[in-house]
Design an enzyme around this catalytic site. Structure first.
Site, PDB file in Angstrom:
ATOM      1  N   SER A  25       0.837  -1.192   0.000  1.00  0.00           N
ATOM      2  CA  SER A  25       0.000   0.000   0.000  1.00  0.00           C
ATOM      3  C   SER A  25       0.872   1.242   0.000  1.00  0.00           C
ATOM      4  CB  SER A  25      -0.900   0.004   1.230  1.00  0.00           C
ATOM      5  OG  SER A  25      -0.116   0.283   2.367  1.00  0.00           O
ATOM      6  N   LYS A  26       0.214   2.372  -0.193  1.00  0.00           N
ATOM      7  CA  LYS A  26       0.917   3.654  -0.231  1.00  0.00           C
ATOM      8  C   LYS A  26       1.841   3.823   0.965  1.00  0.00           C
ATOM      9  CE  LYS A  26      -2.263   6.526  -2.792  1.00  0.00           C
ATOM     10  NZ  LYS A  26      -3.458   7.295  -2.594  1.00  0.00           N
TER      11      LYS A  26
END
Ligand code: GLU
Length: 489
Positions: free
Chosen positions: A255-256
């Site tokens: 994820s980011k």
């Protein structure tokens, strides 16, 4: 056999995630391996998620990654338009949806938000799933027509029977069958007239003659509904390849938060495009041998999608760094120098020969930002402890170092040629005269001029870059430092 045609079909919603780039790369490789065409289609029917500028990111990323598309919004290949919002203008999605309505495979739904909200929702894998109760399927024909005539807002839903099963085939997962009762009557055309992604991708993949569809396995659960649409139209479905999840080192979905989930993040961190592409190719795919370094052309030759694995692929930044380092080692020096220059300039204010410094670090760094940490001592000798002069293997001590430095100082003061070769000759002669080992002399000299245990070059290479004045200054300072610590002979 039909010509292989693949498509990368991104929704312009932001940066290009590593997973998106992997889909694009695999689509590209499958097409090119088979001498086919790779197409770009922009899926922008979800106006709420649309992000301004995201399409430019897609073009830029594909271009810099070398994934040249044969067809796309900017390159007509006879299957256009290649942007779904433009395709919509011809009425293509509505036309196909109406065909399904005629065949009883879809129906108009006029339910308002309140009614839909009141329907029972189920929680599946943390997400709320609402199963539509087919209320509008049972509306009398006249009522539907009256509603349409009066301009009442509607959506068109897929009609999935409550009995039976639907089976589709995925190249990696094999045949997958699901109970129809588990499949929701998904919306095909939204109330704003736009098709949903779920409907548009089927219509477009078919009408654009796509033969292979590669996408993340988050679409696996929707695939039976797509299969039903293909069957309802009497179309042959493309070859499906649903790719394994990409996880971070902790086996959580990348994820980011990981800081390196998008192509832009990685390039911003100084990774080379070629290394990133090479690394991403291996996130789920492996060749027959254990080879890991591939140019894009080599990937095209070697890529066999049957060798894609179902197991989650771990994005290992350490491995990517290693790979990037391999690319830097193999890079042509002039190109390396050009790319390294901004990092060298940022780290050094003194007027050193940057080419020489670049040559010293080329085989030692993994990413350009590593440069600073390797060459900081050129700027100034860092604080260090005199115990660093003691090296067991080199048989040096602070005392022996002080002696060597004191003896060498006048010799080096008298030397005019400060090239690496000349300096090495001088030190070697001193070593021979003294009858000691090389390291007995090189270790203290290198420590004196760098203040570091590890440097990208040897003592004389460093002195060549420093020049006579700075080298002597550092040697003298080292003698003073040793003396100041009470070291004596
Ligand atoms: N527009 C979809 C996405 O960006 C494409 C999925 C697919 O390849 O079918 O996720």
């Amino acid at each position: 056999m039909d010509k292989v045609r693949t498509r990368y079909a991104p929704s312009p919603t932001g940066k290009m995630h590593v997973g998106n780039l992997r889909s694009a790369l695999y689509e590209f490789l499958i097409a090119k391996h088979a001498g086919g065409d790779f197409m770009l289609r922009i899926e922008d029917t979800d106006q709420e998620r649309f992000v301004e500028g995201a399409t430019d990111i897609i073009y830029r990323t594909l271009d810099s990654a070398g994934l040249k598309h044969d067809e796309g919004p900017d390159k007509d290949g006879g299957y256009g338009p290649y942007v779904q919002s433009e395709r919509m203008k011809s009425g293509i999605y509505m036309e196909y949806a109406k065909k399904l309505v005629e065949r009883g495979e879809a129906y108009y739904c006029f339910c308002e938000k309140e009614r839909l909200d009141s329907l029972k929702t189920e929680i599946v894998e943390g997400k709320e799933i609402m199963m539509y109760d087919k209320h509008c399927l049972l509306l009398p024909k006249e009522e539907v027509e009256a509603n349409l005539a009066s301009g009442k807002p509607f959506v068109i839903r897929q009609n999935i029977p409550n009995e039976g099963t639907t089976t589709f085939h995925d190249e990696l997962y094999g045949d997958i069958s699901v109970e129809n009762a588990e499949l929701d009557d998904m919306v095909l055309i939204k109330s704003d007239g736009y098709p949903t992604y779920n409907f548009a991708n089927v219509v477009d993949d078919h009408t654009m003659n796509i033969t292979h569809v590669v996408r993340g396995n988050e679409y696996l659960s929707s695939a039976p509904k797509y299969q039903r649409l293909y069957d309802a139209f009497g179309w042959e479905s493309p070859v499906y390849i649903h790719l394994p999840l990409i996880t971070d080192e902790n086996h959580k979905k990348l994820s980011k938060r990981s800081g390196h989930a998008s192509f832009e993040d990685l390039i911003g961190q100084g990774f080379l495009t070629e290394a990133v592409v090479n690394y991403i190719a291996l996130l789920g795919w492996s060749p027959e041998d254990n080879r890991e370094i591939f140019t894009l052309d080599e990937l095209i030759r070697e890529f066999d999608y049957h060798r894609i694995s179902k197991s989650p692929a771990v994005f290992d930044i350490v491995k990517l760094k290693w790979m990037n380092g391999e690319y830097l080692k193999a890079m042509d020096f002039d190109k390396f120098f050009e790319m390294a220059k901004p990092y060298l300039k940022a780290a050094l204010t003194k007027d050193y020969d940057l080419k020489k410094v670049a040559a010293m670090v080329k085989t030692r760094i993994e990413v350009f930002p590593d440069i600073a940490g390797h060459i900081d001592f050129f700027e100034a000798v860092p604080e260090y402890d005199v115990s660093m002069y003691a090296h067991k293997k080199m048989k040096t001590t602070p005392e022996s170092s002080l002696e060597v430095l004191r003896e060498l100082l006048p010799i080096l003061e008298g030397q005019t040629d400060y090239s690496n070769d000349a300096l090495y000759g001088t030190l070697s002669k001193y070593v021979a005269d003294k009858g000691c080992k090389n390291g007995y002399v090189m270790w203290p000299v290198r420590t004196a001029v760098s203040g570091k245990q590890m440097t990208p070059g040897g003592a004389t290479e460093i002195m060549e870059v420093l020049g006579k004045e700075e080298s002597l200054k550092r040697l003298r300072a080292a003698i003073v430092k040793l003396e100041g610590q009470g070291i004596s002979l």
